[in-house]
Design a protein around this motif. Structure first.
Motif, PDB file in Angstrom:
ATOM      1  N   GLU A 218       0.811  -1.215   0.000  1.00 23.69           N
ATOM      2  CA  GLU A 218       0.000   0.000   0.000  1.00 23.69           C
ATOM      3  C   GLU A 218       0.849   1.272   0.000  1.00 23.69           C
ATOM      4  N   HIS A 219       2.014   1.233   0.647  1.00 26.48           N
ATOM      5  CA  HIS A 219       2.888   2.413   0.672  1.00 26.48           C
ATOM      6  C   HIS A 219       3.437   2.716  -0.723  1.00 26.48           C
ATOM      7  N   LYS A 222       0.580   4.091  -3.000  1.00 29.64           N
ATOM      8  CA  LYS A 222       0.278   5.498  -2.690  1.00 29.64           C
ATOM      9  C   LYS A 222       1.398   6.409  -3.200  1.00 29.64           C
ATOM     10  N   THR A 227      -0.547  10.042  -3.386  1.00 31.83           N
ATOM     11  CA  THR A 227      -1.739  10.261  -2.569  1.00 31.83           C
ATOM     12  C   THR A 227      -1.569   9.571  -1.226  1.00 31.83           C
ATOM     13  N   ALA A 228      -2.204  10.113  -0.205  1.00 27.64           N
ATOM     14  CA  ALA A 228      -2.196   9.487   1.118  1.00 27.64           C
ATOM     15  C   ALA A 228      -3.395   8.568   1.298  1.00 27.64           C
ATOM     16  N   ASP A 229      -4.263   8.513   0.298  1.00 26.44           N
ATOM     17  CA  ASP A 229      -5.498   7.729   0.381  1.00 26.44           C
ATOM     18  C   ASP A 229      -5.382   6.462  -0.461  1.00 26.44           C
ATOM     19  N   ILE A 230      -5.440   5.324   0.179  1.00 28.22           N
ATOM     20  CA  ILE A 230      -5.244   4.062  -0.535  1.00 28.22           C
ATOM     21  C   ILE A 230      -6.336   3.841  -1.576  1.00 28.22           C
ATOM     22  N   GLN A 231      -7.574   4.241  -1.291  1.00 30.55           N
ATOM     23  CA  GLN A 231      -8.644   4.024  -2.264  1.00 30.55           C
ATOM     24  C   GLN A 231      -8.411   4.828  -3.532  1.00 30.55           C
ATOM     25  N   SER A 232      -7.910   6.045  -3.388  1.00 27.95           N
ATOM     26  CA  SER A 232      -7.590   6.852  -4.574  1.00 27.95           C
ATOM     27  C   SER A 232      -6.514   6.182  -5.410  1.00 27.95           C
ATOM     28  N   ASP A 235      -8.053   3.170  -7.199  1.00 31.17           N
ATOM     29  CA  ASP A 235      -8.855   3.619  -8.347  1.00 31.17           C
ATOM     30  C   ASP A 235      -7.964   3.995  -9.528  1.00 31.17           C
TER      31      ASP A 235
END
Length: 333
Positions: A218-219, A222, A227-232, A235
């Protein structure tokens, strides 16, 4: 079309791992970022090694660990990586062939010594890597065996290869050979600092389809999409990649294609001893399943199983025969 011989060909930095347990204060005093990987020169490698205390040496390297895991599952694997014609290089080659992998890269004669990574393990199991690349920097296009690439269902490469210019060209040659033979290519992003160095180039490889399968934690993901948002980030990679699979530590793993996404749970672990190799072994299980035409969810579950085994002990390669462990967990291997 050339007949298939190998499930996966791994191409990466052939590195001997040197493990030592340290307290968090050691990292603070050395001004090291926990969980990161940095490149060091010969002088810094010798200095840090002298301060590490008791250490254990094993063959490693990200793609090398993945190939070891795949071989342990019963897969047929090959590996390309540059070692020197020295004691450490001979030990590395012996270890790779000992696990059943095809390894025939010509050793470097008269140049830098075989690479090594000093891995500092803190009480929480997190690893901080200090890597001297040595002979790895001499991997080049001539080391890419076209016959091995075309006989491999998937060619898997590590993002770390993007640092040395000659290795980058080797990487590009391998991708072209694989696609010309109608094979798949895969890339692991390797490290968020590596992503920071080559963000646009990695995104271009993914967008253009030069890379078919993306592995990341995840790091790293991102960092790739800033981005700091994993969902972004998820996507965004869904739009760019044909297939991406993202490890989420204790939350398991998320796999996405342009049509679907799903998450699988992490396997329970009695004690997290050393996180070194968790992502590498996840990739081993996932790639094995992919090469054997498992459903994607089953590939991810096998990856989580392999990752859980390796974090339960020191070292980035399995101590248990993963094929037997997989059978015990209901996998048809």
């Amino acid at each position: 079309m050339t007949d298939l011989t190998y499930d996966v060909l791994g191409i990466g930095n052939a590195i001997a791992d040197v493990f030592a347990h340290v307290e968090d204060d050691f990292l603070v005093n050395e001004k090291l970022v926990k969980g990161s990987m940095r490149l060091v020169d010969t002088q810094e490698a010798e200095r840090l090694y002298g301060k590490m205390g008791s250490a254990v040496r094993m063959s490693g390297g990200s793609a090398g660990n993945t190939i070891a895991g795949l071989s342990s599952l019963g897969g047929v694997a090959a590996y390309i990586g540059k070692v020197a014609d020295d004691e450490l290089g001979k030990a590395y080659a012996h270890d790779m062939r000992g696990i059943g992998a095809h390894f025939d890269t010509a050793p470097l004669v008269g140049g830098n010594p075989t690479a090594r990574s000093m891995i500092l393990i803190t009480p929480d199991g997190e690893r901080t890597m200090n890597t001297y690349l040595g002979a790895c920097t001499e991997l080049g296009p001539d080391d890419i065996d076209a016959d091995v690439v075309t006989r491999s269902a998937i060619t898997y490469m590590e993002g770390y290869l993007w640092d040395p210019p000659a290795a980058k060209e080797a990487f590009r040659r391998a991708m072209k050979l694989a696609h010309d033979a109608d094979r798949k290519t895969a890339l692991t992003l390797s490290d968020s600092f590596c992503v920071d160095r080559y963000r646009e180039e990695f995104r271009e490889l993914i967008r253009t389809g030069a890379v078919d399968i993306v592995f990341a934690n995840e790091h790293e993901l991102k960092a790739l999409y800033e981005t700091a948002d994993i969902q972004s980030a998820v996507d965004a990679v869904r739009q760019d990649a044909k297939l991406a699979t993202i490890t989420l530590s204790e939350k398991g793993a998320l796999t996405v294609t342009r049509e679907e996404s799903f998450q699988v749970r992490a396997n329970p672990v009695d004690e997290v001893v050393d996180l070194t190799g968790a992502g590498d072994l996840y990739a081993a299980g996932f790639l094995f399943g992919l090469a054997r035409n498992y459903p994607l969810a089953r590939c991810a579950e096998l990856g989580c199983m392999a990752a859980a085994e390796v974090i339960g002990h020191v070292g980035a390669r399995p101590e248990t025969t993963l094929k037997n462990l997989a059978a015990q967990n209901g996998f048809d291997v």
